[in-house]
Design an enzyme around this catalytic site. Structure first.
Site, PDB file in Angstrom:
ATOM      1  N   PHE A   1       0.805  -1.426   0.044  1.00 58.43           N
ATOM      2  CA  PHE A   1       0.038  -0.289   0.402  1.00 58.43           C
ATOM      3  C   PHE A   1       1.137   1.393  -0.345  1.00 58.43           C
ATOM      4  O   PHE A   1       0.086   1.894  -0.128  1.00 58.43           O
ATOM      5  CB  PHE A   1      -0.871   0.496   0.745  1.00 58.43           C
ATOM      6  CG  PHE A   1      -1.605  -1.368   1.027  1.00 58.43           C
ATOM      7  CD1 PHE A   1      -2.964  -0.759   0.330  1.00 58.43           C
ATOM      8  CD2 PHE A   1      -1.617  -2.182   2.106  1.00 58.43           C
ATOM      9  CE1 PHE A   1      -3.970  -2.404   0.228  1.00 58.43           C
ATOM     10  CE2 PHE A   1      -2.664  -3.155   2.622  1.00 58.43           C
ATOM     11  CZ  PHE A   1      -3.575  -3.373   1.458  1.00 58.43           C
TER      12      PHE A   1
ATOM     13  N   ASP B   1      -6.204 -10.485   4.980  1.00 58.78           N
ATOM     14  CA  ASP B   1      -5.197 -10.613   4.704  1.00 58.78           C
ATOM     15  C   ASP B   1      -4.530 -10.692   5.679  1.00 58.78           C
ATOM     16  O   ASP B   1      -3.073 -10.461   6.076  1.00 58.78           O
ATOM     17  CB  ASP B   1      -4.773  -8.767   3.592  1.00 58.78           C
ATOM     18  CG  ASP B   1      -2.926  -8.753   3.045  1.00 58.78           C
ATOM     19  OD1 ASP B   1      -3.245 -10.089   2.385  1.00 58.78           O
ATOM     20  OD2 ASP B   1      -3.364  -7.920   2.848  1.00 58.78           O
TER      21      ASP B   1
HETATM   22  N1  LIG Z   1       2.982  -1.074  12.989  1.00 59.24           N
HETATM   23  C1  LIG Z   1       4.094  -1.157  12.276  1.00 59.24           C
HETATM   24  N2  LIG Z   1       4.849  -0.974  13.524  1.00 59.24           N
HETATM   25  C2  LIG Z   1       6.214  -1.124  13.000  1.00 59.24           C
HETATM   26  N3  LIG Z   1       6.350  -1.492  11.940  1.00 59.24           N
HETATM   27  C3  LIG Z   1       5.259  -1.652  10.998  1.00 59.24           C
HETATM   28  C4  LIG Z   1       4.065  -1.375  11.129  1.00 59.24           C
HETATM   29  N4  LIG Z   1       3.590  -1.793  10.152  1.00 59.24           N
HETATM   30  C5  LIG Z   1       4.154  -2.002   9.257  1.00 59.24           C
HETATM   31  N5  LIG Z   1       5.478  -1.990   9.647  1.00 59.24           N
HETATM   32  C6  LIG Z   1       6.665  -2.601   8.597  1.00 59.24           C
HETATM   33  O1  LIG Z   1       6.019  -1.807   7.309  1.00 59.24           O
HETATM   34  C7  LIG Z   1       6.250  -2.733   6.957  1.00 59.24           C
HETATM   35  C8  LIG Z   1       5.506  -2.796   5.914  1.00 59.24           C
HETATM   36  O2  LIG Z   1       3.827  -2.392   5.941  1.00 59.24           O
HETATM   37  P1  LIG Z   1       2.499  -2.889   5.011  1.00 59.24           P
HETATM   38  O3  LIG Z   1       1.793  -3.389   6.208  1.00 59.24           O
HETATM   39  O4  LIG Z   1       2.931  -1.767   4.537  1.00 59.24           O
HETATM   40  O5  LIG Z   1       3.333  -3.950   4.150  1.00 59.24           O
HETATM   41  P2  LIG Z   1       2.914  -5.347   4.232  1.00 59.24           P
HETATM   42  O6  LIG Z   1       2.462  -5.768   5.079  1.00 59.24           O
HETATM   43  O7  LIG Z   1       4.284  -5.759   4.263  1.00 59.24           O
HETATM   44  O8  LIG Z   1       2.648  -5.663   2.429  1.00 59.24           O
HETATM   45  P3  LIG Z   1       0.328  -5.109   2.202  1.00 59.24           P
HETATM   46  O9  LIG Z   1       1.163  -4.089   2.385  1.00 59.24           O
HETATM   47  O10 LIG Z   1       0.809  -6.232   0.839  1.00 59.24           O
HETATM   48  O11 LIG Z   1       0.208  -6.081   3.511  1.00 59.24           O
HETATM   49  C9  LIG Z   1       6.181  -3.877   7.555  1.00 59.24           C
HETATM   50  O12 LIG Z   1       7.075  -4.831   6.946  1.00 59.24           O
HETATM   51  C10 LIG Z   1       6.523  -3.819   8.678  1.00 59.24           C
HETATM   52  O13 LIG Z   1       8.474  -4.083   8.276  1.00 59.24           O
END
Ligand SMILES: Nc1ncnc2c1ncn2[C@@H]1O[C@H](COP(=O)(O)OP(=O)(O)OP(=O)(O)O)[C@@H](O)[C@H]1O
Ligand SMILES: *[C@@H]1O[C@H](CO)[C@@H](O)[C@H](O)[C@H]1NC(C)=O
Ligand SMILES: *[C@@H]1O[C@H](CO)[C@@H](O)[C@H](O)[C@H]1NC(C)=O
Ligand SMILES: *[C@@H]1O[C@H](CO)[C@@H](O)[C@H](O)[C@H]1NC(C)=O
Ligand SMILES: *[C@@H]1O[C@H](CO)[C@@H](O)[C@H](O)[C@H]1NC(C)=O
Ligand SMILES: *[C@@H]1O[C@H](CO)[C@@H](O)[C@H](O)[C@H]1NC(C)=O
Ligand SMILES: *[C@@H]1O[C@H](CO)[C@@H](O)[C@H](O)[C@H]1NC(C)=O
Ligand SMILES: *[C@@H]1O[C@H](CO)[C@@H](O)[C@H](O)[C@H]1NC(C)=O
Ligand SMILES: *[C@@H]1O[C@H](CO)[C@@H](O)[C@H](O)[C@H]1NC(C)=O
Ligand SMILES: *[C@@H]1O[C@H](CO)[C@@H](O)[C@H](O)[C@H]1NC(C)=O
Ligand SMILES: *[C@@H]1O[C@H](CO)[C@@H](O)[C@H](O)[C@H]1NC(C)=O
Length: 640
Positions: free
Chosen positions: A334, A449
């Site tokens: 995203f 998801d």
């Molecule tokens: N609340 C949070 N605290 C710390 N790190 C975070 C947090 N949310 C996301 N991250 C970090 O940012 C990265 C990207 O997160 P994001 O949820 O956008 O993508 P994803 O889960 O890898 O993929 P998708 O967007 O397809 O679900 C994660 O892999 C994590 O390392």
């Protein structure tokens, strides 16, 4: 003994006796007009400030403060009934910024003075998500609630409620009072319109509890705002503490008490409104207007009610040091995720920047963000709120120190790897989080998801589920390992690909794949050097058929795992990711299996003999066909 000594002794005896009856007897009375020097017990953010105000909360996010009469009072009589009592107090709530509010506060009578396990935010520092509604709370609270929480069926964001053992009020009404002569109701704003006086009376014979409020200085209205018949003898324990509790969430307010009086079996002493400390001046709102001009945001009329969930772009900009790469913690389908520390509160947050197409249902989406923000569970990443700019949405989450699970599983530099007990706990944590979303919250929330990268680990190694709901708004578009259905390839339930309709059972499917992933330490789909796909489930099924199920366990564990738990994890992983939805357990059953409370059903080879192809290219068109062929003969055996 000389006569003077005798008199002294007698006097001493008398005083001791008097003080005892005034703290423990059934005619207890007290009165504080201002709290300077008052002997109150306090915790959290509560304190008595120099002007004599009792300040329960201030500009700090997610705090709570309690203040009690120091000794418990005896409400229970020897014949098992609770005495009549009467309480009056004066309070004032000031918002920290224009139109921003904390969660409110409550007067309470409770068996304990230890609220260490209560939650802040919408739980008002009184209860938590497990004891809400439990008869063992023995709690009466009068809430002055300034945020509307759907899960507690709040009527609005400015109401008074009578709560018994639960934050769902027995009765509540918009704050205000009835005119003695005309009977006309006049609204009062709990925030920012000056001090308000409250009267609470309970009568042991009629078992009526009345609550009346009016602006300070006005005579007590005759008709109460709330009136509930409920025999408190069935609620209270013999001894109870009385006091105030307040909490803030991601938005804050100052909650002050100016005066407080109490009478048992007697009217509460009358509060002289002319002798009270003054509330501080409310902060100036001109600054806010200037800020809004500098940092352009999109704010539309319909968003007003979401005020508390709205973050100022400026605050997020400052928190993340201008969204600099130093603060980047990850990039997902995203958008980018930044670490930040909010000004004032110093709260650590993760800010996700998502670009969106304004044509998509942003209004519905924000409603969902706000609603999801109300979820609070130890295995869910808390969503604090959002901020909107042109074509850009910023989502503010609780920051998880130990990052996402996929990094722990697949970063081979990270040594040592997670051991089995940590992994098994993570599995159980995520199962609890998912159960909460599916069954334990006000409405059914489908995550859509579930996968290792959406599992985040907090600083004490609790696993929390993050990132739900997003897939609905945002098209994953260009991202390679995601589809435009919803969710992520490898975790997508086959029927979802077919029907496009996410259900709790399609979440269970994702959970099953996740379970295998954690046990085997392998991604759901690997592409090997020849370019062909290696599908984790197929490989586990294959080994299971060969009788070598445990060979699929992550080799980095070097055989150090509990064999029973490993078998449960692998078999449950297969059961959950069963291609036929009705063969999958629900999350409550999953937890029972994981806890060992219920034995996992024997898996039969026949269950998995449908020859499902996980081939990425073919799955969309062929999966559903494969199921319908086998569904009929497998139906019964699948369910048992
Ligand atoms: N609340 C949070 N605290 C710390 N790190 C975070 C947090 N949310 C996301 N991250 C970090 O940012 C990265 C990207 O997160 P994001 O949820 O956008 O993508 P994803 O889960 O890898 O993929 P998708 O967007 O397809 O679900 C994660 O892999 C994590 O390392
Ligand atoms: C405050 O009240 C408690 C309970 O009644 C009592 O034990 C304590 O001594 C009091 N403290 C002061 C300073 O009066
Ligand atoms: C409450 O107090 C009364 C009398 O003091 C006693 O009979 C009763 O057992 C007590 N109840 C509890 C639950 O302690
Ligand atoms: C219970 O005892 C109190 C005083 O001890 C008395 O006033 C009251 O009437 C009694 N209630 C009942 C229901 O007997
Ligand atoms: C309050 O209760 C918690 C357990 O819920 C306990 O750990 C803590 O020590 C208690 N605090 C006090 C002051 O008794
Ligand atoms: C909720 O509070 C109760 C005590 O009132 C405590 O036993 C329980 O552990 C708390 N639950 C959570 C999730 O903190
Ligand atoms: C709180 O408890 C009440 C009463 O048992 C219940 O109806 C309500 O659903 C609970 N709310 C939440 C959010 O747990
Ligand atoms: C009081 O406020 C409520 C909620 O905002 C509103 O529905 C109602 O019409 C108001 N009543 C009066 C008399 O202004
Ligand atoms: C509560 O209010 C009703 C209605 O005004 C009144 O009849 C009753 O006496 C009141 N009860 C108490 C305990 O104040
Ligand atoms: C309230 O409940 C107590 C204990 O169950 C009972 O003794 C008492 O009679 C009840 N009071 C009324 C007015 O019904
Ligand atoms: C988790 O985070 C804590 C606090 O930041 C850190 O001390 C610990 O080493 C981390 N654990 C793992 C397994 O990374």
């Amino acid at each position: 003994m000389s006569s003077t000594k005798l008199i002294l002794f007698f006097l001493l005896f008398l005083t001791l006796n008097l003080s005892a009856s005034s703290t423990g007897g059934d005619h207890e009375r007290f009165m504080y007009a201002g709290f300077t020097g008052a002997n109150l017990t306090m915790d959290g953010s509560a304190k008595i400030i120099p002007s004599g105000l009792l300040a329960l909360t201030k500009d700090t996010f997610r705090t709570q403060g309690h203040s009690f009469h120091p000794a418990p009072l005896r409400f229970g009589q020897s014949n098992g009934t609770v005495t009549s009592f009467s309480v009056s107090f004066v309070f004032g709530i000031l918002s920290s910024f224009d139109n921003i509010r904390g969660h409110g506060f409550a007067f309470f009578i409770a068996p304990t003075n230890n609220f260490s396990s209560a939650f802040p935010i919408q739980f008002l520092g009184l209860l938590n998500d497990t004891n809400n509604g439990s008869l063992s709370n023995h709690l009466l609270a009068i809430e002055f609630d300034t945020i509307q929480n759907d899960e507690f069926r709040d009527i609005d964001n400015n109401h008074v409620g009578i709560d018994i053992n639960s934050l769902n009020s027995v009765q509540s009404y918009h704050a205000g009072f009835y005119n003695d002569k005309s009977g006309i109701f006049t609204n009062l704003s709990l925030i920012g319109e000056g001090p308000i006086q409250v009267w609470i009376d309970y009568d042991r014979y009629t078992t009526l509890t009345n609550v009346t409020i009016a602006p300070l200085g006005m005579a007590r209205p005759i008709r109460p705002l709330l009136s509930v018949t409920h025999n408190l003898s069935t609620v209270f324990t013999n001894q109870s503490y009385i006091g105030f509790s307040s909490s803030t969430g991601l938005s804050t307010a100052h909650h002050y008490v100016l005066a407080w009086s109490f009478g048992m079996n007697n009217p509460a002493p009358i509060i002289d409104s002319t002798k009270l400390p003054r509330l501080p001046e409310p902060p100036n709102s001109v600054l806010l207007v200037r800020r809004q001009l500098m940092y352009k945001e999109v704010r539309e009329d319909w968003e007003v009610e979401y005020g508390p969930r709205r973050f100022a772009y400026q605050d997020l900009y400052r928190a993340t040091r201008g969204f600099k790469n130093n603060n980047l913690v990850g990039i997902g389908g995203f958008g980018k995720v930044y670490k930040g520390v909010l000004p004032i509160s110093k709260l650590q947050v993760a800010v996700k920047r998502v670009s969106y197409d304004s044509k998509q249902g942003i209004k519905e989406f924000i409603a969902e963000v706000v609603s999801i923000g109300n979820l609070q569970h130890r295995n869910i990443v808390q969503l604090f709120g959002y901020c909107r700019r042109k074509n850009e949405l910023l989502l503010v989450y609780d920051y998880m120190e130990n990052g996402s699970l996929d990094k722990h599983l697949y970063n081979f530099q990270r040594q040592p790897t997670l051991d089995w007990s940590q992994r098994f706990k993570i599995i159980k944590d995520i199962a609890s989080g998912l159960l909460y979303l599916h069954e334990e919250w006000d409405k059914v929330v489908i995550h859509r998801d579930v996968k290792a990268s959406n599992v985040l680990i907090d600083k004490v190694m609790n696993a929390r589920l993050g990132d739900f709901g997003l897939s609905r708004l945002c098209d994953h578009g260009s991202d390679l390992h995601t589809t435009n259905v919803v969710g992520t390839i490898g975790y997508l339930a086959p029927e979802l690909v077919h029907t496009g309709k996410a259900t709790t059972l399609s979440d269970v499917f994702g959970f099953g794949i996740f379970l295998l992933e954690v046990a085997c330490g392998q991604k759901p789909i690997k592409i090997n050097s020849e370019g062909s796909h290696l599908v984790l489930v197929d490989w586990v099924v294959e080994n299971w058929h060969k009788g070598s199920l445990l060979d699929t366990m992550d080799t980095r564990l070097q055989g150090n795992y509990n064999i029973d738990e490993a078998c449960i994890a692998l078999k449950l992983g297969l059961l959950c990711s069963h291609p036929f939805p009705n063969a999958r357990p629900n999350m409550r059953q999953v937890l029972q299996y994981l806890d060992g409370d219920v034995k996992l059903p024997e898996l039969h080879r026949a269950h998995f003999s449908y020859g499902i192809s996980f081939d990425v290219e073919r799955r969309n068109s062929q999966c559903s066909a494969a199921f319908s062929i086998h569904a009929e003969d497998d139906l019964d055996s699948c369910i048992n």
